[in-house]
Design a protein around this motif. Structure first.
Motif, PDB file in Angstrom:
ATOM      1  N   PRO B  31      -6.083 -27.308 -15.950  1.00  0.00           N
ATOM      2  CA  PRO B  31      -7.168 -27.131 -16.921  1.00  0.00           C
ATOM      3  C   PRO B  31      -8.309 -28.126 -16.760  1.00  0.00           C
ATOM      4  O   PRO B  31      -9.432 -27.840 -17.153  1.00  0.00           O
ATOM      5  CB  PRO B  31      -6.481 -27.307 -18.274  1.00  0.00           C
ATOM      6  N   ARG B  32      -8.035 -29.311 -16.197  1.00  0.00           N
ATOM      7  CA  ARG B  32      -9.137 -30.244 -15.992  1.00  0.00           C
ATOM      8  C   ARG B  32      -9.057 -30.878 -14.615  1.00  0.00           C
ATOM      9  O   ARG B  32      -8.051 -30.801 -13.923  1.00  0.00           O
ATOM     10  CB  ARG B  32      -9.157 -31.319 -17.083  1.00  0.00           C
ATOM     11  N   GLU B  33     -10.136 -31.541 -14.229  1.00  0.00           N
ATOM     12  CA  GLU B  33     -10.284 -32.012 -12.866  1.00  0.00           C
ATOM     13  C   GLU B  33      -9.720 -33.429 -12.700  1.00  0.00           C
ATOM     14  O   GLU B  33      -9.500 -34.136 -13.680  1.00  0.00           O
ATOM     15  CB  GLU B  33     -11.766 -31.977 -12.479  1.00  0.00           C
ATOM     16  N   VAL B  34      -9.538 -33.817 -11.451  1.00  0.00           N
ATOM     17  CA  VAL B  34      -9.145 -35.185 -11.131  1.00  0.00           C
ATOM     18  C   VAL B  34     -10.186 -36.140 -11.718  1.00  0.00           C
ATOM     19  O   VAL B  34     -11.377 -35.914 -11.575  1.00  0.00           O
ATOM     20  CB  VAL B  34      -9.036 -35.384  -9.603  1.00  0.00           C
ATOM     21  N   LEU B  47      -8.084 -39.737 -27.886  1.00  0.00           N
ATOM     22  CA  LEU B  47      -9.536 -39.601 -27.709  1.00  0.00           C
ATOM     23  C   LEU B  47      -9.773 -39.061 -26.307  1.00  0.00           C
ATOM     24  O   LEU B  47      -9.208 -39.569 -25.354  1.00  0.00           O
ATOM     25  CB  LEU B  47     -10.218 -40.954 -27.844  1.00  0.00           C
ATOM     26  N   GLY B  48     -10.587 -38.028 -26.206  1.00  0.00           N
ATOM     27  CA  GLY B  48     -10.782 -37.382 -24.906  1.00  0.00           C
ATOM     28  C   GLY B  48      -9.668 -36.369 -24.687  1.00  0.00           C
ATOM     29  O   GLY B  48      -8.790 -36.205 -25.543  1.00  0.00           O
ATOM     30  N   THR B  49      -9.709 -35.688 -23.552  1.00  0.00           N
ATOM     31  CA  THR B  49      -8.671 -34.690 -23.290  1.00  0.00           C
ATOM     32  C   THR B  49      -8.398 -34.581 -21.791  1.00  0.00           C
ATOM     33  O   THR B  49      -9.283 -34.783 -20.969  1.00  0.00           O
ATOM     34  CB  THR B  49      -9.054 -33.306 -23.857  1.00  0.00           C
ATOM     35  N   ILE B  50      -7.149 -34.291 -21.475  1.00  0.00           N
ATOM     36  CA  ILE B  50      -6.831 -33.993 -20.079  1.00  0.00           C
ATOM     37  C   ILE B  50      -6.421 -32.523 -19.964  1.00  0.00           C
ATOM     38  O   ILE B  50      -5.761 -32.124 -19.016  1.00  0.00           O
ATOM     39  CB  ILE B  50      -5.732 -34.922 -19.518  1.00  0.00           C
ATOM     40  N   GLY B  51      -6.821 -31.746 -20.969  1.00  0.00           N
ATOM     41  CA  GLY B  51      -6.616 -30.300 -20.852  1.00  0.00           C
ATOM     42  C   GLY B  51      -5.894 -29.658 -22.023  1.00  0.00           C
ATOM     43  O   GLY B  51      -5.797 -28.437 -22.098  1.00  0.00           O
ATOM     44  N   GLY B  52      -5.397 -30.459 -22.945  1.00  0.00           N
ATOM     45  CA  GLY B  52      -4.744 -29.894 -24.125  1.00  0.00           C
ATOM     46  C   GLY B  52      -3.386 -29.297 -23.819  1.00  0.00           C
ATOM     47  O   GLY B  52      -2.836 -29.454 -22.730  1.00  0.00           O
ATOM     48  N   GLY B  53      -2.844 -28.612 -24.808  1.00  0.00           N
ATOM     49  CA  GLY B  53      -1.583 -27.897 -24.613  1.00  0.00           C
ATOM     50  C   GLY B  53      -0.381 -28.818 -24.526  1.00  0.00           C
ATOM     51  O   GLY B  53      -0.437 -30.000 -24.860  1.00  0.00           O
ATOM     52  N   CYS B  54       0.721 -28.257 -24.018  1.00  0.00           N
ATOM     53  CA  CYS B  54       1.967 -29.022 -24.033  1.00  0.00           C
ATOM     54  C   CYS B  54       1.961 -30.125 -22.974  1.00  0.00           C
ATOM     55  O   CYS B  54       2.586 -31.165 -23.141  1.00  0.00           O
ATOM     56  CB  CYS B  54       3.174 -28.124 -23.900  1.00  0.00           C
ATOM     57  N   VAL B  77       2.935 -33.451 -14.578  1.00  0.00           N
ATOM     58  CA  VAL B  77       2.861 -32.370 -15.565  1.00  0.00           C
ATOM     59  C   VAL B  77       2.872 -31.040 -14.826  1.00  0.00           C
ATOM     60  O   VAL B  77       2.023 -30.768 -13.978  1.00  0.00           O
ATOM     61  CB  VAL B  77       1.578 -32.485 -16.420  1.00  0.00           C
ATOM     62  N   ASP B  78       3.850 -30.249 -15.169  1.00  0.00           N
ATOM     63  CA  ASP B  78       4.061 -28.965 -14.522  1.00  0.00           C
ATOM     64  C   ASP B  78       3.470 -27.853 -15.372  1.00  0.00           C
ATOM     65  O   ASP B  78       3.793 -27.754 -16.541  1.00  0.00           O
ATOM     66  CB  ASP B  78       5.584 -28.743 -14.445  1.00  0.00           C
ATOM     67  N   LEU B  79       2.622 -27.047 -14.799  1.00  0.00           N
ATOM     68  CA  LEU B  79       2.020 -25.949 -15.579  1.00  0.00           C
ATOM     69  C   LEU B  79       2.406 -24.623 -14.924  1.00  0.00           C
ATOM     70  O   LEU B  79       1.598 -23.722 -14.759  1.00  0.00           O
ATOM     71  CB  LEU B  79       0.498 -26.104 -15.634  1.00  0.00           C
ATOM     72  N   LEU B  80       3.687 -24.550 -14.557  1.00  0.00           N
ATOM     73  CA  LEU B  80       4.128 -23.422 -13.737  1.00  0.00           C
ATOM     74  C   LEU B  80       4.971 -22.399 -14.487  1.00  0.00           C
ATOM     75  O   LEU B  80       5.705 -21.632 -13.882  1.00  0.00           O
ATOM     76  CB  LEU B  80       4.941 -23.944 -12.535  1.00  0.00           C
ATOM     77  N   ASP B  81       4.844 -22.385 -15.827  1.00  0.00           N
ATOM     78  CA  ASP B  81       5.630 -21.408 -16.587  1.00  0.00           C
ATOM     79  C   ASP B  81       5.226 -19.981 -16.213  1.00  0.00           C
ATOM     80  O   ASP B  81       4.119 -19.732 -15.753  1.00  0.00           O
ATOM     81  CB  ASP B  81       5.437 -21.619 -18.092  1.00  0.00           C
ATOM     82  N   GLU B  82       6.153 -19.054 -16.434  1.00  0.00           N
ATOM     83  CA  GLU B  82       5.883 -17.646 -16.159  1.00  0.00           C
ATOM     84  C   GLU B  82       4.634 -17.185 -16.914  1.00  0.00           C
ATOM     85  O   GLU B  82       4.445 -17.515 -18.082  1.00  0.00           O
ATOM     86  CB  GLU B  82       7.080 -16.794 -16.636  1.00  0.00           C
ATOM     87  N   GLY B  92      -0.698 -22.615 -13.686  1.00  0.00           N
ATOM     88  CA  GLY B  92      -0.197 -22.402 -12.341  1.00  0.00           C
ATOM     89  C   GLY B  92      -0.174 -23.653 -11.491  1.00  0.00           C
ATOM     90  O   GLY B  92       0.223 -23.607 -10.335  1.00  0.00           O
ATOM     91  N   GLY B  93      -0.619 -24.774 -12.028  1.00  0.00           N
ATOM     92  CA  GLY B  93      -0.707 -25.974 -11.201  1.00  0.00           C
ATOM     93  C   GLY B  93       0.205 -27.098 -11.644  1.00  0.00           C
ATOM     94  O   GLY B  93       0.990 -26.976 -12.571  1.00  0.00           O
ATOM     95  N   ILE B  94       0.080 -28.195 -10.897  1.00  0.00           N
ATOM     96  CA  ILE B  94       0.802 -29.417 -11.206  1.00  0.00           C
ATOM     97  C   ILE B  94      -0.234 -30.518 -11.250  1.00  0.00           C
ATOM     98  O   ILE B  94      -1.150 -30.538 -10.428  1.00  0.00           O
ATOM     99  CB  ILE B  94       1.822 -29.730 -10.084  1.00  0.00           C
ATOM    100  N   MET B  95      -0.121 -31.421 -12.225  1.00  0.00           N
ATOM    101  CA  MET B  95      -1.013 -32.571 -12.155  1.00  0.00           C
ATOM    102  C   MET B  95      -0.252 -33.873 -12.356  1.00  0.00           C
ATOM    103  O   MET B  95       0.717 -33.924 -13.111  1.00  0.00           O
ATOM    104  CB  MET B  95      -2.177 -32.436 -13.140  1.00  0.00           C
ATOM    105  N   ASN B  96      -0.674 -34.891 -11.626  1.00  0.00           N
ATOM    106  CA  ASN B  96      -0.101 -36.216 -11.788  1.00  0.00           C
ATOM    107  C   ASN B  96      -1.040 -37.049 -12.637  1.00  0.00           C
ATOM    108  O   ASN B  96      -2.231 -37.133 -12.349  1.00  0.00           O
ATOM    109  CB  ASN B  96       0.122 -36.876 -10.432  1.00  0.00           C
ATOM    110  N   VAL B  97      -0.470 -37.620 -13.690  1.00  0.00           N
ATOM    111  CA  VAL B  97      -1.283 -38.384 -14.636  1.00  0.00           C
ATOM    112  C   VAL B  97      -0.803 -39.829 -14.632  1.00  0.00           C
ATOM    113  O   VAL B  97       0.379 -40.101 -14.866  1.00  0.00           O
ATOM    114  CB  VAL B  97      -1.165 -37.787 -16.053  1.00  0.00           C
TER     115      VAL B  97
END
Lengths: 256, 113
Positions: B31-34, B47-54, B77-82, B92-97
């Motif tokens: 949902p958001r960029e590097v 404060l701020g957001t890295i894309g919201g959600g779970c 953070v895994d965003l690979l749910d069906e 559909g992606g994965i992000m490292n925070v």
């Protein structure tokens, strides 16, 4: 030495370009634990330190590259002693500057939208009835003066975007002449295909301006999204600027 | 645009420790960029957001721990749910925070781990 947060706030308020470097993970690198930081500005480390000189050089070089492409990135760096560090380069680019030449109907929404996107916006016109604070409360600078002369004296860098939307070609063309060999990232000029073609022919034939320089110009200005109103045209122009800045592929009216 | 470090400074000046969470790498669609950041306080205020959600909720939970321990960590953070599931994590992606604690020590110098 100023503390890091103070320095980061200063970087932002001065509109300077800088890169904050943070060690995310490290293995076998002395003094570089996870969370260690340094700040690179003006081609050198201004805050924090890296004990390994070769690594320091590498970091400064990488920082310059990241700043040039305006893109933050995580990189894995190796040291001569066999250590390894995952280092995050957080780019704080200097805000792009938008120079709007011509303060007419399109300029008003264009300035508003560009401010929403954090551009440093300068408006230029030779008519004080148009180039004034009441009309452009959001602009960073409003300049009244001969447009071509004003543009000529302006600081133009590779993060400068120039939009020529004056009230006529009589005014756009002298401005364009002043701009062609300057390092602006983007030059766009309004006008019908026919008038632009005539202008470019004249530049080539009468003034021996090279095709290469002329081909830099986005004219007719804007993306091909069938705009009609001044607000839509402003959006098309800003869309084109974003495309150029970020390397997008949408089609421009100039077929670029 | 708001400068997130203005917020960080405000908390540090009050003597609080905050966690700064930054997306340092992504794979696939996120949902958001590097470079996107958010600040998390000891009470879990964001404060701020890295894309919201779970994904953001997971990071927030970890960030509260980072504030407490003052030790940075990286969260995947895994965003690979069906796509058919009700979960918001279907980008559909994965992000490292990377989550990094910032605080001001007694001499007045700002610190981050």
């Amino acid at each position: 030495m100023d503390a890091l947060v103070e320095e980061l706030i200063k970087v932002k308020s001065e509109g300077a370009g800088a890169v904050l470097i943070t060690v995310v993970e490290s293995d076998g690198v002395d003094g570089l634990d996870s969370g260690a930081k340094c700040l690179v500005r003006d081609g050198r480390i201004v805050l924090g330190s890296v004990s390994d000189p070769a690594l320091e050089q590498r970091i400064v070089r990488e920082a310059a590259e990241r700043l040039a492409e305006e893109r933050s990135r995580l990189l894995s760096l190796e040291t001569d002693s066999g250590g390894q560090a995952d280092v995050f380069f957080e780019v704080m680019p200097s805000p792009p500057k938008l120079i709007v030449v011509g303060a007419g109907h399109i300029a008003v929404p264009l300035v508003k939208m560009a401010k929403l996107m954090d551009y440093h916006v300068v408006v230029v016109d030779d008519r004080i009835l148009f180039a004034n604070r009441e009309r452009f409360p959001e602009a960073d600078e409003v300049v009244v003066g001969d447009m071509a002369e004003t543009v000529k004296d302006m600081d133009i860098t590779p993060t400068t975007y120039v939009v020529l939307i004056t009230r006529g070609h009589k005014y756009d063309e002298p401005c364009l002449r002043e701009l062609l060999d300057r390092p602006a990232k983007y030059i766009g000029m309004i006008g019908s295909k026919r008038r632009i073609k005539a202008c470019f022919e004249r530049f080539k034939e009468e003034e021996q301006i090279s095709e290469e320089l002329i081909s830099r110009v986005y004219a007719p200005i804007g993306l091909d999204i069938a705009t009609e109103t001044p607000e839509e045209i402003a959006l098309g122009i800003l869309g084109e600027i974003i495309k150029v800045r970020r390397g997008g592929k949408a089609r421009s009216l100039s077929r670029k | 645009m708001e400068n997130i470090y203005d917020d960080v400074k405000e908390f540090l000046d009050k003597g609080e420790t905050v966690a700064v969470a930054t997306i340092v790498s992504t794979k696939g669609s996120t949902p958001r960029e590097v470079g996107a950041k958010m600040v998390v306080t000891a009470w879990g205020e964001i404060l701020g957001t890295i894309g919201g959600g779970c994904g953001e909720a997971d990071v927030r939970r970890e960030a509260i721990e980072v504030v407490r321990t003052r030790k940075p960590r990286t969260v995947r953070v895994d965003l690979l749910d069906e796509i058919s599931s009700d979960s918001p994590a279907v980008c559909g992606g994965i992000m490292n925070v990377f989550i990094d604690p910032w605080w001001k020590d007694e001499e007045g110098d700002e610190k981050s781990a």
